[in-house]
Design an enzyme around this catalytic site. Structure first.
Site, PDB file in Angstrom:
ATOM      1  N   HIS A   1      -0.740  -5.276 -70.533  1.00 56.14           N
ATOM      2  CA  HIS A   1      -0.567  -3.757 -70.621  1.00 56.14           C
ATOM      3  C   HIS A   1      -1.626  -3.002 -69.755  1.00 56.14           C
ATOM      4  CE1 HIS A   1      -0.593   0.301 -72.032  1.00 56.14           C
ATOM      5  NE2 HIS A   1      -1.512  -0.082 -72.801  1.00 56.14           N
TER       6      HIS A   1
ATOM      7  N   HIS B   1      -9.019   0.070 -71.042  1.00 55.89           N
ATOM      8  CA  HIS B   1      -8.843   1.259 -72.027  1.00 55.89           C
ATOM      9  C   HIS B   1      -8.409   1.004 -73.720  1.00 55.89           C
ATOM     10  CE1 HIS B   1      -4.629   0.759 -71.087  1.00 55.89           C
ATOM     11  NE2 HIS B   1      -4.524   1.238 -72.312  1.00 55.89           N
TER      12      HIS B   1
ATOM     13  N   GLU C   1     -10.534   0.204 -79.146  1.00 54.97           N
ATOM     14  CA  GLU C   1      -9.628   0.744 -80.078  1.00 54.97           C
ATOM     15  C   GLU C   1      -8.803  -0.846 -80.578  1.00 54.97           C
ATOM     16  OE1 GLU C   1      -8.531   3.432 -81.152  1.00 54.97           O
ATOM     17  OE2 GLU C   1      -6.610   3.407 -82.247  1.00 54.97           O
ATOM     18  N   ASP C   2      -8.707  -1.712 -79.707  1.00 52.73           N
ATOM     19  CA  ASP C   2      -7.798  -2.838 -80.419  1.00 52.73           C
ATOM     20  C   ASP C   2      -8.514  -4.371 -80.556  1.00 52.73           C
ATOM     21  OD1 ASP C   2      -5.524  -1.163 -80.533  1.00 52.73           O
ATOM     22  OD2 ASP C   2      -4.892  -1.826 -78.467  1.00 52.73           O
TER      23      ASP C   2
ATOM     24  N   ASP D   1      -1.506   5.062 -68.934  1.00 54.23           N
ATOM     25  CA  ASP D   1      -1.237   4.181 -70.030  1.00 54.23           C
ATOM     26  C   ASP D   1       0.139   4.716 -70.596  1.00 54.23           C
ATOM     27  OD1 ASP D   1      -1.862   2.669 -72.550  1.00 54.23           O
ATOM     28  OD2 ASP D   1      -2.496   4.651 -73.639  1.00 54.23           O
TER      29      ASP D   1
ATOM     30  N   ASP E   1      23.540  21.081 -56.470  1.00 55.62           N
ATOM     31  CA  ASP E   1      22.559  20.342 -55.895  1.00 55.62           C
ATOM     32  C   ASP E   1      21.858  19.062 -56.470  1.00 55.62           C
ATOM     33  OD1 ASP E   1      22.258  22.398 -57.414  1.00 55.62           O
ATOM     34  OD2 ASP E   1      20.511  23.600 -56.521  1.00 55.62           O
TER      35      ASP E   1
HETATM   36 MN    MN Z   1      -3.023   1.535 -73.791  1.00 48.99          MN
END
Ligand code: MN
Length: 754
Positions: free
Chosen positions: A48, A72, A76-77, A139, A259
């Protein structure tokens, strides 16, 4: 999965001076940090951030952005901390990664519709570097591309958030492709039936008109070439979502949409744009009302192009966009095309990283030199950012250029990431009320970004605010002058009024209970109902409060309920503590500081007997005071409130004949929240140098707090004086008196009213 060298190659292809070592380090670091984590698809998690980095290379962003793309999700993870990123990759990258992390924590969708605009502003406000937003968009794009692996419920939420917040944001940033792809991916999950239907119809049409696009491309290029204009002509099918939107906004069916196909004619100069337009218009007939010249009048986000629609070579409506290469780049990449990558190569050598804040405090770009070179582009970037915040139209844009960005607002979060937008100057109290009135009414403390802070602190953008509540709390009336939001102010007023009223009602109930008992009558609220008309009150509560306030005498109530009642003074007796306590419930005390004001002690102190908050109709008797440990009694003065006396106070004699006014009260002192109480000591001391100093020293050493010293008599041998002081309780006061008596210079020390 993209290999390390492939990523580096992608970057160096457009930025030959990219810091390869930095990119390599970030690649390895992110891969290790995510370790064996997996995505919903079953792929290694690292795929990712790697894809996000790849999207950022498509936007041709600087290497810091690519590195942030790789890193990034680490804060957080994974176990990674901001400090570690700072150490390994520098503060600039650390800040950017943290910025993306901050956005990730927001639950943007919880308040979506009403706040979509606010939320977009918020994103801008907290992403003080535009690259944070670009990484966030990349992201989101990758998450949307892989959304089918995610469970249904979550899918809808993410789709909605993308449609409401991120796609429009990309659009406003001029990132046309990004917007279109985000919209289509969201559309697919938000309205699968419509998406399927339109996609199918587009497929049919494609089948039917198999060669049409090629034919029109060919015819157009030929025609232009014949007039000496070299142009790249490319046709493209509109995306399902933009067709859907058109069908909706014009209430048209699919068949009526003419169109479906749009063509881009890209030439090299502005002059060629107009020449091409002339050729197209003289060759094919135009569709009225479809001509727009965004070259002479660019869109506020700097989009420039000529739009027109003609009846083309195959009798089809053909929508044309005529523009130069440069215009095209901006139309495609928007903000990303403009300010960030351009000239990065030239700057690598000096590596001067400088975070520059524009006068709006909104944007930071990293390299000063680049800023100088690109002052024009930078100005554009800033205008665009302003515009993102302010709205769409050119008029609005002009109107707002001089306003500071978000000058009047702060955006804060609950610990769960809910956004609370407040006016500038707002306090945690405002925040609490904005979350919920009950939270405001019961709030007793707060943490800002994890630290305990005063409730009157001023909040700043991005603060995470945790409110500490206590059910026993009633908002102090003085908060009213501290808060800045109307909601908080009126709620405080209501709560204070209700609390005061509750207390008066309780007081009235106690007074009546006692009076009825003395009269030998049974007291119940039901029995009061019969007397209401005679007392001119509509309900029992009102009447009780009126008694509590001293507006209605207890005897009148008894007479109203029992008309044959004869009052007899003889039944009156003074209350004693053995009658049972009915201490007014303590509701927490008013203790906080109002910034910028010097306050007297009274402002920060309250009496832990009352519970009558706000207007506080409870006070200590003027002489001597009372301290915990004293037996106390309250004397009700109608219309004024309650005065607390020590039970032994001589002043109480005055009230002997008015048993109705006597109230049993008791201390409710919170040991964890000690307060001092007023007391007076009467002292006779030798008149010699240093006497006063010795007395003060004894009191000080014993942790007493002197408020005032009054000299009563001044004889050659003796001083007679009264010292006002504040002590914790009776024990404390007695200790001080004992210590004073032990001094040679002190001939007597006694408590006033003792
Ligand atoms: Mn992410």
């Amino acid at each position: 999965m993209m290999r390390q060298y492939e990523l580096v190659e992608k970057v160096t292809r457009y930025n030959p001076n990219a810091d390869e070592a930095l990119l390599n380090r970030a690649y390895v670091y992110a891969m290790r940090a995510h370790g064996h984590q997996r995505r919903a698809s079953g792929d290694p998690y690292f795929s990712h951030p790697l894809e996000v980095a790849a999207i950022l290379t498509d936007l041709k962003l600087d290497d810091a952005s690519i590195v942030v793309g790789l890193l990034h999700d680490t804060i957080e993870d994974t176990d990674t901390t901001r400090a570690e990123i700072d150490r390994l990759f520098g503060v600039e990258i650390g800040k950017l990664v943290e910025g993306v992390t901050k956005i990730d924590k927001l639950d943007l969708v919880s308040k979506k519709a009403a706040q979509a605009e606010n939320l977009r502003k918020l994103l801008l406000a907290i992403s003080d570097d535009v690259r944070v937003l670009l990484v966030k968009l990349a992201d989101r794009l990758h998450n949307m591309r892989t959304l089918h692996f995610v469970p249904d419920a979550k899918r809808a939420r993410i789709g909605e958030e993308t449609m409401e917040i991120y796609a429009p944001l990309a659009g406003r940033m001029g990132m046309h492709d990004m917007r279109e792809e985000l919209e289509n991916l969201s559309f697919k999950y938000l309205n699968p039936e419509a998406f399927e239907a339109i996609t199918e119809r587009l497929g049919d049409l494609r089948e039917k008109n198999r060669d049409l696009t090629g034919e029109i491309e060919h015819a157009l290029s030929e025609k232009l070439a014949a007039h000496g204009i070299s142009a790249k002509v490319s046709g493209r099918e509109k995306k399902p979502y933009s067709i859907f939107r058109k069908m909706q906004s014009r209430s048209l069916g699919f068949e009526q949409l003419s169109d479906i196909y749009a063509f881009r004619v890209i030439v090299s100069t502005v002059e060629d744009c107009y020449r091409a337009l002339g050729i197209v218009h003289t060759t094919w007939s135009t569709v009225p009302g479809r001509f727009k010249d965004y070259i002479s009048t660019p869109k506020p986000n700097d989009y420039r192009s000529i739009h027109t629609t003609v009846i083309g070579p195959s009798r089809q409506r053909v929508e044309l966009q005529i523009r130069t290469d440069e215009m095209h780049r901006i139309a495609e990449y928007g903000i990303a095309a403009h300010a960030l990558y351009k000239d990065a190569a030239g700057d690598r050598g000096n590596g001067a990283t400088a975070t520059t804040v524009d006068e709006l405090g909104a944007i930071h770009l990293s390299r000063t030199k680049r800023l100088e070179k690109e002052s024009q582009a930078y100005g554009w970037l800033r205008r665009t950012i302003e515009l993102l915040a302010e709205g769409d139209s050119a008029e609005e844009f002009l109107e707002h250029t001089k306003l500071e960005l978000f000058q009047d607002q702060v955006f804060c979060f609950t610990p769960k990431g809910r956004l609370i937008a407040l006016p500038r100057g707002a306090t945690p109290i405002d925040f609490a009320y904005a979350v919920h009135t009950d939270v405001g009414n019961t709030c007793v403390g707060c943490k800002i970004n994890g630290k305990i802070m005063p409730l009157v602190s001023e909040l700043s953008n991005g603060d995470e605010v945790e409110i500490v509540c206590s059910k026993a709390q009633v908002p102090p009336a003085a908060w009213e002058s501290v808060v800045v939001t109307g909601k908080a102010r009126s709620a405080i007023r209501r709560a204070t009024r209700a609390a005061v009223r509750r207390q008066y009602t309780g007081l009235g109930r106690q007074i009546l209970d006692r009076a009825f008992e003395r009269a030998g009558k049974v007291f119940s609220e039901d029995s009061l109902k019969g007397g209401l008309p005679r007392l001119a009150h509509n309900n029992v509560e009102d009447m009780l409060a009126a008694v509590g306030r001293g507006e209605v005498a207890a005897a009148d109530v008894i007479r109203a309920v029992y008309p044959d009642f004869q009052e007899s003074r003889a039944t009156g007796r003074r209350a004693t503590p053995d009658d049972g306590w009915f201490g007014l419930k303590r509701a927490g005390s008013l203790k906080f500081r109002i910034p910028g004001r010097t306050k007297k002690k009274e402002d920060v102190r309250s009496i832990p007997i009352r519970g009558l908050k706000g207007e506080l109709p409870v006070r200590f008797a003027p002489d001597g005071g009372a301290v915990p440990g004293d037996r106390i009694v309250g004397i009700l003065t109608p219309g004024e409130g309650i005065t607390i006396y020590p039970i032994h106070s001589p002043a109480l004699k005055e009230f002997d004949n008015e048993p109705d006014r006597w109230l049993d009260v008791r201390w409710e002192v919170d040991e964890h929240d000690p307060e001092r109480f007023p007391a007076q000591i009467h002292i006779n001391a030798l008149n010699e140098p240093g006497t006063l100093a010795q007395i003060a020293q004894v009191i000080g050493e014993n942790d007493g707090n002197i408020d005032n010293v009054k000299m009563l008599k001044h004889s050659p041998d003796f001083h007679e004086m009264v010292i006002d002081l504040e002590v914790w309780d009776l024990k404390h006061l007695n200790r001080i008196i004992a210590q004073l008596r032990a001094k040679r210079v002190v001939s007597s020390a006694t408590r006033v009213n003792g």
